[in-house]
Design a protein around this motif. Sequence first.
Motif, short mmCIF file in Angstrom:
data_model
loop_
_atom_site.label_atom_id
_atom_site.label_comp_id
_atom_site.label_asym_id
_atom_site.label_seq_id
_atom_site.Cartn_x
_atom_site.Cartn_y
_atom_site.Cartn_z
N ARG A 147 -26.61 13.37 26.73
CA ARG A 147 -25.17 13.17 26.49
C ARG A 147 -24.93 11.77 25.96
N CYS A 148 -23.90 11.63 25.17
CA CYS A 148 -23.59 10.31 24.61
C CYS A 148 -22.09 10.09 24.64
N CYS A 149 -21.71 8.85 24.50
CA CYS A 149 -20.30 8.50 24.52
C CYS A 149 -19.58 9.13 23.33
N PRO A 150 -18.43 9.75 23.56
CA PRO A 150 -17.66 10.27 22.42
C PRO A 150 -17.32 9.14 21.45
N THR A 151 -17.29 9.45 20.19
CA THR A 151 -16.97 8.44 19.18
C THR A 151 -15.46 8.22 19.14
N LEU A 152 -15.07 6.97 19.23
CA LEU A 152 -13.66 6.61 19.15
C LEU A 152 -13.30 6.41 17.69
N ALA A 166 5.23 -2.59 22.15
CA ALA A 166 4.66 -1.73 23.19
C ALA A 166 4.57 -2.45 24.54
N VAL A 167 4.12 -3.69 24.53
CA VAL A 167 3.94 -4.43 25.77
C VAL A 167 5.28 -4.67 26.47
N PHE A 168 6.35 -4.90 25.69
CA PHE A 168 7.63 -5.23 26.29
C PHE A 168 8.57 -4.03 26.43
N ALA A 169 8.09 -2.85 26.08
CA ALA A 169 8.91 -1.65 26.23
C ALA A 169 8.83 -1.13 27.66
N PRO A 170 9.86 -0.40 28.14
CA PRO A 170 9.74 0.28 29.43
C PRO A 170 8.53 1.21 29.40
N SER A 171 7.78 1.26 30.49
CA SER A 171 6.55 2.05 30.48
C SER A 171 6.39 2.80 31.79
N GLU A 172 5.42 3.70 31.78
CA GLU A 172 5.12 4.48 32.97
C GLU A 172 3.63 4.81 32.99
N SER A 173 3.09 5.08 34.17
CA SER A 173 1.70 5.46 34.31
C SER A 173 1.58 6.97 34.28
N VAL A 174 0.62 7.45 33.48
CA VAL A 174 0.38 8.89 33.40
C VAL A 174 -1.11 9.14 33.51
N PRO A 175 -1.53 10.33 33.92
CA PRO A 175 -2.97 10.64 33.93
C PRO A 175 -3.54 10.50 32.52
N ALA A 176 -4.69 9.86 32.42
CA ALA A 176 -5.31 9.65 31.11
C ALA A 176 -5.57 10.97 30.40
N SER A 177 -5.87 12.01 31.16
CA SER A 177 -6.18 13.31 30.56
C SER A 177 -4.97 13.94 29.87
N ILE A 214 -2.17 7.37 21.39
CA ILE A 214 -3.43 7.79 22.00
C ILE A 214 -3.89 9.12 21.40
N SER A 215 -5.11 9.11 20.89
CA SER A 215 -5.69 10.30 20.26
C SER A 215 -6.49 11.10 21.28
N GLN A 216 -6.89 12.31 20.88
CA GLN A 216 -7.74 13.12 21.76
C GLN A 216 -9.09 12.45 21.94
N SER A 217 -9.60 11.79 20.89
CA SER A 217 -10.89 11.10 21.03
C SER A 217 -10.77 9.96 22.05
N ALA A 218 -9.62 9.28 22.10
CA ALA A 218 -9.41 8.22 23.09
C ALA A 218 -9.38 8.81 24.50
N VAL A 219 -8.74 9.99 24.65
CA VAL A 219 -8.72 10.66 25.96
C VAL A 219 -10.14 10.95 26.43
N GLU A 220 -10.99 11.39 25.51
CA GLU A 220 -12.38 11.68 25.85
C GLU A 220 -13.14 10.41 26.23
N VAL A 221 -12.86 9.31 25.54
CA VAL A 221 -13.51 8.04 25.88
C VAL A 221 -13.00 7.52 27.23
N PHE A 222 -11.70 7.69 27.50
CA PHE A 222 -11.17 7.33 28.81
C PHE A 222 -11.97 8.04 29.91
#
Length: 449
Positions: A372-377, A389-400, A427-435
């Motif tokens: 197995r290998c790391c998914p390509t980002l 983005a940093v100064f916008a209102p934000s919330e925590s969500v499951p990475a998946s 956030i892309s699907q490839s990023a979700v896989e890397v997370f």
Amino acid sequence: METPIADFVSAYLQSGVSRLHMPGHKGRGPLGCEQLDITEIAGADALYQADGIIARSERNAAALFGTAATFYSAEGSSQCIRAMLYLSMLHAPSGGERPVIVAARNAHQSFVLAAALLDVEIVWLWPEDASFSLCRCSVSSRQLEGALKRLSRPPVAVYLTAPDYLGNTLDIAALAETAHRFGVPLVVDGAHGAYLKFLPHSAHPIDLGADLCCDSAHKTLPMLTGGAYLHVSPQAPADFIENGKRALALFGSTSPSYLILQSLDLANRHLAEDYPSRLAACAARMEVLRAALRDNGWRIAKSDPMKLTFAAAESGWDGKELAMLLRQEKVECEYADPDFTVLMATPENTEQDFTRILSALGRNSRQKQILRCCPTLVPMETGCSPREAVFAPSESVPASLAAGRILAAPTVGCPPAVPVAVSGERISQSAVEVFAYYGVSSVQVVKDL
């Protein structure tokens, strides 16, 4: 070599003066170091307006590193990275447009947050090799030249990380030549490479053409955590020196630790005496260790001289599993992920430390590579600027469940503190896989308004 900061504190301690100033411990306490912990009293100089003992000590450090100026940080390379980005902006005014910086993708999250604070647009250099790792980003001078040619206006700087967390290095000399040909300064996060100056043949970024470089002195040199350097090259624009203290003061505490400043000061004497010969001996010992491990069936990745980077997956192990095996035999590693396990050595390590590594691992019982290998980002769409983005209102969500959402804040801890997605990216699907691959379970995203 003189040690003016340490000498001043020692003399102050011996004087028996009543301490009617900060800190509140008054030189007494359970740690035992409180007596050496002072503040910016008369004669102690001031870090960001240095013209006394701190200025003298910094000149000693500059002489050791062969720089036009070396400035101290008591808040690690993170403070220096912010200062380097600010200095680059001051040097190249954008004429009202958002400044642009070209950066290798494996940048530390402090760089991303600095770009958000200063409202800088980042043009990313993605790794050229097919095998992806979060920590690694191979960048060639040819790739950099192409990126610079495509820009409609010059960036304020080119920003690289070398060595990276795995010990990979870049061809800094070639990259510097390319950047300079376009009239752009080269800025290097050399947090893991302060010792490179003191090898038999210096491999320090300043000697290879970088204009600005930060070193986390505490990572590889014998000094307290938090001690760092901001180096300015002799060939760098003069305003980098003129504004260096101003840049550091913008991001630093007005109460710098004098314990850390003394540590930086005393290190000058250490580096000027027998450190280079001890470093050469340690590098030779590391080569012997690598050879012995390879003979025992372990795959060792290429790295800078003071890192021992196990290609764990190629050796049949998960990197974190290998770290646990070492820990059981009283060896604590610096970093581990599914593919790699990294150990960092210095001349302060003992022979027992090296023999324990061999004893803990023995002959590798697993000769079959983990397939197995790391998914390509892959590059992601920009949803908004890092600052928005940093100064916008934000919330925590499951990475998946984060695909399609805009990342608010970087979500990878330290080590390695290299973000998977960057603030403002969708956030892309490839990023979700890397997370998932790196065990990131939740992410901070911009709230849908």
